[in-house]
Design a protein around this motif. Structure first.
Motif, PDB file in Angstrom:
ATOM      1  N   ILE A  87      -8.212   4.499  -6.883  1.00 16.14           N
ATOM      2  CA  ILE A  87      -7.429   5.695  -7.181  1.00 16.14           C
ATOM      3  C   ILE A  87      -5.574   4.882  -6.568  1.00 16.14           C
ATOM      4  CG2 ILE A  87      -6.850   8.014  -6.336  1.00 16.14           C
ATOM      5  CD1 ILE A  87      -9.953   8.062  -5.166  1.00 16.14           C
ATOM      6  N   ILE A  88      -5.163   5.471  -7.909  1.00 14.07           N
ATOM      7  CA  ILE A  88      -4.027   5.089  -7.573  1.00 14.07           C
ATOM      8  C   ILE A  88      -3.079   6.423  -7.318  1.00 14.07           C
ATOM      9  CG2 ILE A  88      -1.282   4.083  -8.662  1.00 14.07           C
ATOM     10  CD1 ILE A  88      -2.908   2.609 -10.136  1.00 14.07           C
ATOM     11  N   ASN A  89      -2.238   6.342  -6.051  1.00 15.63           N
ATOM     12  CA  ASN A  89      -1.239   7.753  -6.081  1.00 15.63           C
ATOM     13  C   ASN A  89      -0.199   8.027  -5.860  1.00 15.63           C
ATOM     14  OD1 ASN A  89      -0.492  10.228  -4.559  1.00 15.63           O
ATOM     15  ND2 ASN A  89      -1.080   9.850  -2.197  1.00 15.63           N
ATOM     16  N   ASN A  90       0.703   7.846  -6.939  1.00 16.73           N
ATOM     17  CA  ASN A  90       1.543   8.249  -7.897  1.00 16.73           C
ATOM     18  C   ASN A  90       2.538   9.533  -7.117  1.00 16.73           C
ATOM     19  OD1 ASN A  90       2.307   5.181  -7.951  1.00 16.73           O
ATOM     20  ND2 ASN A  90       1.184   5.445  -9.915  1.00 16.73           N
ATOM     21  N   SER A  91       1.771  10.400  -6.798  1.00 14.41           N
ATOM     22  CA  SER A  91       2.590  11.565  -6.298  1.00 14.41           C
ATOM     23  C   SER A  91       3.355  11.153  -5.294  1.00 14.41           C
ATOM     24  CB  SER A  91       1.156  12.362  -6.024  1.00 14.41           C
ATOM     25  OG  SER A  91       1.148  12.753  -5.331  1.00 14.41           O
ATOM     26  N   LYS A  92       3.631  13.594  -4.684  1.00 15.06           N
ATOM     27  CA  LYS A  92       4.365  13.094  -3.412  1.00 15.06           C
ATOM     28  C   LYS A  92       3.885  13.447  -2.130  1.00 15.06           C
ATOM     29  CE  LYS A  92       9.316  13.502  -5.862  1.00 15.06           C
ATOM     30  NZ  LYS A  92      10.009  14.464  -5.809  1.00 15.06           N
TER      31      LYS A  92
END
Length: 259
Positions: A87-92
Motif C-alpha cells: 500500500i502506497i500512501n501518496n495522499s495527505k
C-alpha cells in the motif's frame, strides 16, 4: 549492465474503457502491463510470462492510494495461498489498515467456504509456535535415544568347533564403550539442536516482521507485508476486497477479466 526495456503501446477497449497496454522485457521475462480507468479508480494488471506459465500482479489506485496484491501457493508450516500486499500512501491523509477489513471468499468445489479467510497474525503465529515446539520435542527425543547409546559399539564373533556331539558355530556378542566417541555424538546432537533452534528463530523473526498486522500508514509512506489463506486444490480463484477508510479496493476475479 543496464537492462534494455522494449516498450510497445497497444490501446484496446474493455468494458467501454480505453486500455493502455505496454509490453517489455525484464531479466529475460516478457511483461504485459494493462492499465485502464474503472470509475474513480485506475487499475493495472501486470502479467509476467515465463516458460512455466504466467504470473499476475494487480494494482488499484484511488486518490493517491495504490494497493497492489500478488497471489501464489507456498508451504510454510502448512500449505497456503500467500497474498503479498503493498500500500502506497501518496495522499495527505493517514490511513488505518486493519486486519478485519480484508474480505476473502473462494470459488470452486469447496465445502465449508467460511473456513477460507485472511488468517490473522495471532492465529498463524500461534500455529507456528506450536509446530516449532513440536519439532524441538521430537528432535530432543531422538537425540535422547542417541545419547543413551552414544559411544557404545557392538561386535559379533564366531568360532567353529568339533566334538563328540558333532560340529557347529559359537557366536559371541561383545560391547565396548568409547568416551571419545560418546563425546563426539553428544557434541553433534547439541549442534543439530542449536541449528534447529536458530533456523526456527530466524523463521519466526521473518514471520513477525513480514506478516501484516494493524498499522497506520502515514502520508508519503509505504506499507508492505503478506498474509495467508488456507489452501485447497479445488479452489479455482479467490475474491478479495480490502477496505481503507471509506474506499474499497476490489480484487475479485470477475473485475479483472480482460480480452
Amino acid at each position: 549492465m543496464k537492462k534494455l526495456l522494449l516498450l510497445l503501446f497497444i490501446p484496446i477497449v474493455c468494458f467501454g474503457q480505453d486500455v493502455e497496454t505496454k509490453e517489455y522485457y525484464d531479466n529475460g521475462q516478457k511483461i504485459i502491463e494493462k492499465t485502464w480507468q474503472d470509475n474513480t479508480q485506475i487499475k493495472t494488471l501486470i502479467e509476467i510470462m515465463s516458460d512455466n506459465g504466467s504470473g499476475y500482479k494487480y494494482f488499484i489506485n484511488e486518490n493517491g492510494i495504490e494497493v497492489g496484491v500478488n497471489f501464489y501457493v507456498i508451504r510454510d508450516y502448512g500449505k497456503y495461498f500467500k497474498v503479498e500486499l503493498s500500500i502506497i500512501n501518496n495522499s495527505k491523509d493517514r490511513l488505518d489498515f486493519l486486519e478485519k477489513d480484508i474480505y476473502v471468499s473462494v470459488n470452486g468445489k469447496v465445502k465449508n467456504k467460511e473456513k477460507y479467510y485472511a488468517i490473522p497474525f495471532n492465529e498463524y503465529n500461534s500455529k507456528v509456535t506450536k509446530r516449532q515446539n513440536l519439532n524441538e520435542f521430537l528432535t530432543g527425543v531422538s537425540h535422547g535415544v542417541s545419547n543413551a547409546t552414544a559411544g557404545t559399539t557392538y561386535s559379533q564373533s564366531n568360532s567353529y568347533y568339533t566334538g563328540n556331539n558333532g560340529y557347529g558355530n559359537v557366536y559371541t556378542n561383545t560391547a565396548s564403550y568409547s568416551p571419545a566417541l560418546a563425546n563426539m555424538q553428544y557434541q553433534q546432537n547439541t549442534a543439530e539442536m542449536q541449528e534447529l533452534q536458530n533456523n526456527q528463530e530466524d523463521r519466526k523473526n521473518y514471520i513477525n516482521e513480514g506478516y501484516i498486522k494493524n498499522h497506520t500508514i502515514f502520508p508519503n509512506t509505504v506499507f508492505e507485508g503478506y498474509f495467508l489463506i488456507k489452501y485447497n486444490r479445488n479452489v479455482t480463484d479467490i475474491d478479495m476486497v480490502i477496505k481503507l477508510g471509506d474506499m474499497e479496493f476490489d480484487f475479485s476475479n470477475d473485475r479483472w477479466h480482460l480480452p
